[in-house]
Motif scaffolding. Structure first.
Motif, short mmCIF file in Angstrom:
data_model
loop_
_atom_site.label_atom_id
_atom_site.label_comp_id
_atom_site.label_asym_id
_atom_site.label_seq_id
_atom_site.Cartn_x
_atom_site.Cartn_y
_atom_site.Cartn_z
N LEU A 1 -11.61 3.81 4.56
CA LEU A 1 -11.56 2.51 3.89
C LEU A 1 -10.41 2.47 2.88
N TYR A 2 -10.24 3.56 2.14
CA TYR A 2 -9.15 3.65 1.16
C TYR A 2 -7.80 3.57 1.88
N LYS A 3 -7.67 4.30 2.98
CA LYS A 3 -6.42 4.29 3.74
C LYS A 3 -6.10 2.90 4.25
N ARG A 4 -7.15 2.12 4.53
CA ARG A 4 -6.95 0.74 5.00
C ARG A 4 -6.80 -0.25 3.85
N SER A 5 -6.71 0.28 2.62
CA SER A 5 -6.55 -0.53 1.40
C SER A 5 -7.76 -1.40 1.09
N GLU A 6 -8.93 -0.99 1.58
CA GLU A 6 -10.18 -1.70 1.28
C GLU A 6 -10.83 -0.97 0.09
N PHE A 7 -10.25 -1.20 -1.10
CA PHE A 7 -10.57 -0.36 -2.25
C PHE A 7 -11.97 -0.59 -2.80
N LYS B 1 10.92 2.49 11.11
CA LYS B 1 10.70 2.97 12.48
C LYS B 1 9.48 3.89 12.53
N GLN B 2 9.37 4.77 11.54
CA GLN B 2 8.22 5.68 11.47
C GLN B 2 6.93 4.90 11.23
N LEU B 3 7.02 3.84 10.44
CA LEU B 3 5.84 3.06 10.08
C LEU B 3 5.25 2.28 11.26
N LYS B 4 5.96 2.25 12.38
CA LYS B 4 5.38 1.64 13.58
C LYS B 4 4.21 2.46 14.09
N ASN B 5 4.20 3.75 13.74
CA ASN B 5 3.14 4.65 14.20
C ASN B 5 2.31 5.21 13.05
N VAL B 6 2.59 4.75 11.82
CA VAL B 6 1.89 5.25 10.63
C VAL B 6 1.43 4.07 9.79
N ASP B 7 0.17 4.03 9.45
CA ASP B 7 -0.36 2.95 8.62
C ASP B 7 -0.28 3.36 7.15
N HIS B 8 0.76 2.88 6.47
CA HIS B 8 0.96 3.22 5.05
C HIS B 8 1.54 1.99 4.37
N LYS B 9 0.65 1.04 4.08
CA LYS B 9 1.09 -0.28 3.66
C LYS B 9 1.91 -0.28 2.36
#
Length: 352
Positions: A70-76, A249-257
């Motif tokens: 949840l944290y990684k998805r920014s659902e704090f 380009k890397q962020l296409k495969n990495v979820d790091h908003k």
């Protein structure tokens, strides 16, 4: 992925339920960087096993694993609830390290809601537990890292640097390359905020190399974008652009908003400096949209201020007024006085 494979292999031969809980939690943690959906599935396996054997440590692992996704998805807000449940379960055990980890994690969740007093209280309690038990000392570097990030958010850069430096020394002592690289990234962040861009490169360069060797995608993209920000600060726009584009380009495969926001913001600044205003506007707008989804409203206001200045430079007074009006509304609604003040100053210069 090597570590994930090793854990799977250990699970195949594991017959002890307590050890199996530890392995499943390790698996959920490692999967988080690659497949958060699978991480949640493993968390459910932890829950099922914990309930079957009535194990509070396992219950803490379950809520921790769920909270991290949840944290990684920014659902704090949701992550905060889960971290609290994890802490409650951990306090029913004698596992001091897990208690400290849950306190520290809860502090991080509070930090991203700007509940700084509660965040600091959690971090200091976690450190108190860790420093009381020698076998827990390895996690202390992580705790110092998170406490430093809290001080960084409050612009207490000396305190932040002290925490990051302490954590770096401990991580090197325990040969924790991943945490050492993460702390180097954060020291680079301080250098950028204090305009010490050459120092920032000295931190980010080895961090990037370490994350690449570890195949740690989140850390790698973070270091990549930090390199871009350093070169942007030094006025080397071509190199900065290369790093920002590489990061995206890397962020296409990495979820790091939060890092994606910085990459688009950086590109916006590069294009603005080159007077390529349509491209600058496009990238600023992308950064703002992602920042709003990530609830990073302070940074959204900062980017909108940059966008308004760029629009003024492009002689688009109407667009600048619209941007400033929206930014001031966000800053007011989110109670962000530090961001509102410069927005008001810029608005006053154009009679808004």
């Amino acid at each position: 992925m090597k570590k994930v494979k090793e854990v799977y292999e250990a699970l195949e031969v594991c017959t002890d339920d307590g050890q199996r809980l530890n392995l499943l939690f390790s698996l959920a943690t490692h999967l988080l960087n690659f497949d958060d959906k699978r991480s949640l599935e493993v968390a459910e396996q932890i829950s099922e096993l914990s309930e079957r054997i009535d194990n509070n440590l396992g219950r803490s692992y379950y809520h921790s694993a769920k909270a991290r996704v949840l944290y990684k998805r920014s659902e704090f807000h949701e992550a905060t609830d889960e971290f609290q449940k994890a802490l409650d379960a951990a306090m029913l055990t004698s596992n001091h390290t897990q208690q400290a980890i849950c306190l520290d994690s809860l502090g991080i969740a509070f930090r991203f809601q700007k509940r700084y007093g509660e965040a600091e209280d959690c971090s200091l309690k976690a450190l108190q537990i860790l420093n009381s038990f020698e076998k827990s000392i390895g996690y202390t570097a992580t705790c110092y890292n998170n406490l430093g990030s809290l001080y960084q958010d409050q612009e207490e850069y000396d305190k932040a640097t002290e925490c990051f430096t302490k954590g770096l020394a401990i991580s090197k002592q325990h040969h924790d390359e991943r945490m050492a690289a993460n702390l180097l990234n954060n020291l680079c962040g301080i250098a950028i905020m204090t305009h010490q861009y050459n120092d920032g490169l000295k931190y980010a360069t080895p961090a990037l190399a370490s994350f690449k060797s570890l195949n740690h995608k989140h850390g790698e993209v973070h270091a990549t974008v930090l390199m871009g920000l350093c070169y942007l600060g030094l006025g080397n726009h071509a190199t900065a652009m290369d790093y920002f584009l590489s990061g995206l380009k890397q962020l296409k495969n990495v979820d790091h908003k939060l890092i994606e926001v910085q990459a688009y913001k950086g590109l916006g600044e590069v294009y603005a400096a080159l007077h390529a205003y349509p491209e600058a506007n496009k990238n600023y707008s992308k950064a703002i949209a992602i920042g709003i989804k990530a609830h990073d409203y302070a940074e959204v206001c900062t980017i909108m201020q940059l966008q308004a200045k760029m629009q003024l430079a492009a002689n688009d007074l109407k667009a600048a007024k619209t941007t400033l009006t929206k930014a001031r509304t966000i800053a007011t609604e989110q109670n962000l006085p530090k961001q509102l003040a410069p927005l008001n100053e810029l608005a006053a210069t154009i009679g808004l």
